[in-house]
Each structure stands twice: as structure tokens, then as C-alpha cells.
Design a protein around this motif. Sequence first.
Motif, mmCIF file in Angstrom:
data_model
loop_
_atom_site.group_PDB
_atom_site.id
_atom_site.type_symbol
_atom_site.label_atom_id
_atom_site.label_comp_id
_atom_site.label_asym_id
_atom_site.label_seq_id
_atom_site.Cartn_x
_atom_site.Cartn_y
_atom_site.Cartn_z
ATOM 1 N N ARG A 153 38.749 11.674 38.245
ATOM 2 C CA ARG A 153 38.039 12.103 36.814
ATOM 3 C C ARG A 153 37.292 13.333 37.228
ATOM 4 O O ARG A 153 36.509 13.620 38.237
ATOM 5 N N GLU A 154 37.351 14.313 36.446
ATOM 6 C CA GLU A 154 36.752 15.541 36.409
ATOM 7 C C GLU A 154 36.063 15.983 35.129
ATOM 8 O O GLU A 154 36.317 15.404 33.984
ATOM 9 N N VAL A 155 34.879 16.708 35.147
ATOM 10 C CA VAL A 155 34.329 17.257 33.773
ATOM 11 C C VAL A 155 34.133 18.686 34.198
ATOM 12 O O VAL A 155 34.142 19.201 35.276
ATOM 13 N N THR A 156 34.256 19.634 33.032
ATOM 14 C CA THR A 156 34.145 20.841 33.026
ATOM 15 C C THR A 156 33.037 21.309 32.143
ATOM 16 O O THR A 156 33.048 20.976 30.799
ATOM 17 N N LEU A 157 32.037 21.934 32.573
ATOM 18 C CA LEU A 157 30.807 22.344 31.509
ATOM 19 C C LEU A 157 30.964 23.828 31.301
ATOM 20 O O LEU A 157 31.267 24.632 32.204
ATOM 21 N N VAL A 158 31.243 24.172 29.911
ATOM 22 C CA VAL A 158 31.427 25.510 29.592
ATOM 23 C C VAL A 158 30.083 26.047 28.737
ATOM 24 O O VAL A 158 29.747 25.074 27.876
ATOM 25 N N THR A 159 29.687 27.291 28.903
ATOM 26 C CA THR A 159 28.698 27.794 28.170
ATOM 27 C C THR A 159 28.991 29.412 28.068
ATOM 28 O O THR A 159 29.640 29.905 29.123
ATOM 29 N N CYS A 160 28.231 30.173 26.952
ATOM 30 C CA CYS A 160 28.538 31.497 26.938
ATOM 31 C C CYS A 160 28.020 32.272 27.955
ATOM 32 O O CYS A 160 26.874 31.905 28.230
ATOM 33 N N HIS A 161 28.268 33.471 28.105
ATOM 34 C CA HIS A 161 27.638 34.376 29.137
ATOM 35 C C HIS A 161 27.918 35.787 28.735
ATOM 36 O O HIS A 161 28.995 36.164 28.302
ATOM 37 N N SER A 162 26.869 36.615 29.014
ATOM 38 C CA SER A 162 27.018 38.041 28.732
ATOM 39 C C SER A 162 27.313 38.190 27.179
ATOM 40 O O SER A 162 28.334 39.025 26.884
ATOM 41 N N ASP A 163 26.473 37.846 26.535
ATOM 42 C CA ASP A 163 26.584 37.964 24.909
ATOM 43 C C ASP A 163 27.743 37.384 24.439
ATOM 44 O O ASP A 163 28.513 38.270 23.644
ATOM 45 N N ASN A 164 28.344 36.232 24.834
ATOM 46 C CA ASN A 164 29.473 35.709 24.525
ATOM 47 C C ASN A 164 30.696 36.334 24.599
ATOM 48 O O ASN A 164 31.845 36.042 24.404
ATOM 49 N N LYS A 165 30.730 37.324 25.584
ATOM 50 C CA LYS A 165 32.062 37.972 26.068
ATOM 51 C C LYS A 165 32.722 37.238 27.180
ATOM 52 O O LYS A 165 33.715 37.331 27.481
ATOM 53 N N TYR A 166 31.945 36.303 27.964
ATOM 54 C CA TYR A 166 32.452 35.550 28.908
ATOM 55 C C TYR A 166 31.905 34.132 29.060
ATOM 56 O O TYR A 166 31.194 33.775 27.991
ATOM 57 N N ARG A 167 32.392 33.301 29.793
ATOM 58 C CA ARG A 167 32.279 32.039 29.846
ATOM 59 C C ARG A 167 31.823 31.502 31.367
ATOM 60 O O ARG A 167 32.322 32.016 32.175
ATOM 61 N N LEU A 168 30.898 30.957 31.341
ATOM 62 C CA LEU A 168 30.141 30.337 32.695
ATOM 63 C C LEU A 168 30.609 28.961 32.566
ATOM 64 O O LEU A 168 30.656 28.227 31.857
ATOM 65 N N ILE A 169 31.678 28.836 33.926
ATOM 66 C CA ILE A 169 32.322 27.536 33.949
ATOM 67 C C ILE A 169 31.799 26.676 35.307
ATOM 68 O O ILE A 169 31.617 27.362 36.195
ATOM 69 N N LEU A 170 31.554 25.525 35.182
ATOM 70 C CA LEU A 170 31.022 24.462 36.169
ATOM 71 C C LEU A 170 32.214 23.273 36.266
ATOM 72 O O LEU A 170 32.424 22.699 35.119
ATOM 73 N N CYS A 171 32.736 23.405 37.245
ATOM 74 C CA CYS A 171 33.999 22.209 37.482
ATOM 75 C C CYS A 171 33.399 21.172 38.465
ATOM 76 O O CYS A 171 32.653 21.631 39.452
ATOM 77 N N ALA A 172 33.242 20.043 38.108
ATOM 78 C CA ALA A 172 32.738 18.909 38.743
ATOM 79 C C ALA A 172 33.839 17.686 39.035
ATOM 80 O O ALA A 172 34.608 17.354 38.018
ATOM 81 N N ARG A 173 33.800 17.140 40.025
ATOM 82 C CA ARG A 173 34.713 15.822 40.442
ATOM 83 C C ARG A 173 33.975 14.676 40.678
ATOM 84 O O ARG A 173 32.751 14.822 41.334
ATOM 85 N N GLU A 174 34.475 13.489 40.256
ATOM 86 C CA GLU A 174 33.722 12.307 40.599
ATOM 87 C C GLU A 174 33.481 11.961 42.024
ATOM 88 O O GLU A 174 34.422 12.588 42.827
ATOM 89 N N LYS A 175 32.586 11.623 42.527
ATOM 90 C CA LYS A 175 32.144 11.412 43.758
ATOM 91 C C LYS A 175 33.079 10.345 44.480
ATOM 92 O O LYS A 175 33.162 9.305 43.861
#
Length: 226
Positions: free
Chosen positions: A204-226
Motif C-alpha cells: 500500500r502506498e500514498v503519494t501527496l501532491v502539492t504545487c510548487h514555485s507558483d504552480n510551475k512544479y509539483r512537490l511530491i511525497l511518496c510513502a509506503r506502508e510500514k
Amino acid sequence: MTGRKFNTFLNIVLVIVILLILASVSFIGYDYFYKKHKNISDATREIERFDKFIEENNELVVEVDNGSIEQSNNIANTNNKTKLYNSNVNYGLTYKGYGVLGKIELPKVGLQYPVLETMTNAKCIDVSVAMQYGVGLNNIGNTVIIGHNYRNGTFFGSNKKLAEGDKIYITDLSGNKVEYIIYSKYITPQEDYSYAQRDTGGKREVTLVTCHSDNKYRLILCAREK
């Protein structure tokens, strides 16, 4: 006489400048402090309602023996008893007009929010974070959750403070709470969507996505179940 008029003009200009500064400070204070307080207060009340909803609605899930079923994307845990969503029940839990799938907790930054139904329009992420793509909360595979990057740190505005090794907790409508560990953090162009579809190796994994640098880029966080 001319000097008096000039001084009066300067005084008027000074008053206007002061009023503009006060208006700007008030706006920034409203945007940063009041909206942040209201956002967190609303989310906290919804989380309390979500927890109560789960506690009072045991009919949302059914339990089956692991030995009697094959593993599938609908399985919510791997204990002796497995909780499955009861497809005969209409969950009906909503927040500000949008369906609620569960809740997310980011303990490092002290934030938690309801996760809204699969995003059908951009306005839903003005309310909370929302599922953008994937197999569903706490199911085997990857689930993408998207949220705004607000200056006041609400929603996913504090994701930049998170790092590899930090924890994310996801609770779904069956009441299952799964711990995920961040294993990757990176910035990518907004056109890149490769983070959404990936082989999770049966995890099981989740990916958190949000905008970065005035919406030109995306900040990505990938996480996996412990």
C-alpha cells in the motif's frame, strides 16, 4: 500660502499611505491568521465527526477470515480477521458538500484533514485535501492525494517541512488506520504525472501532491506502508 498647500498635500498623501499600509497588514493578517485558524478549526470538527461516525457505524464493514478469501485490492488489513467495505451500505458522510473517504494525519507538522472523494472539480481542494487518482485509501497499490500549498501552512502548505522517514497516517471508512513512511521527496514539472502510476510491489502506498514555485512544479511525497 503655497507652502501651506504643499504641506497639506503631503499630509494627505501621508494619511493615504498609512491607510494603505494598515489595509495591507489587515489583509495579510486575515489571510494568514484568521483563515488558518478557521481552516484548522473546521477540519478538527470534521475529524471529530468522522471518528464518531466510524464508531457509531459498525455496519460499514464486514469481517471475514483471511483463510477464506484471496488477497485483493479490497482488503484493508492482514490480521486474522480482515475488514472489507460493506458494498450494501450507503456511507453518506460529507464535508461541505463533498463525500468523505477517510482522514489523513501528518504528525510532524501537527495537521490532520478529511480526505474528500475523487476530485471531480478544482473547487473541492478549496475545502480540504482530496483523492486525485488511485486504488482508494489503504488499498494495495498507489493512491494520490492532492492539496493546496497555502502560505499559512494549511492543507499541504507544510509538506515542504516533511522528509524521508516521516510518518503519514491514513484512516479509511472501515476504521482501519495504516501507518506510511515517506521514502521519496522530490520536485517535478507540473506536466509530469509519472508518480501516479507505479508498481508498488503488492504494498500500500500514498503519494501527496502539492504545487510548487507558483504552480510551475509539483512537490511530491511518496510513502509506503510500514
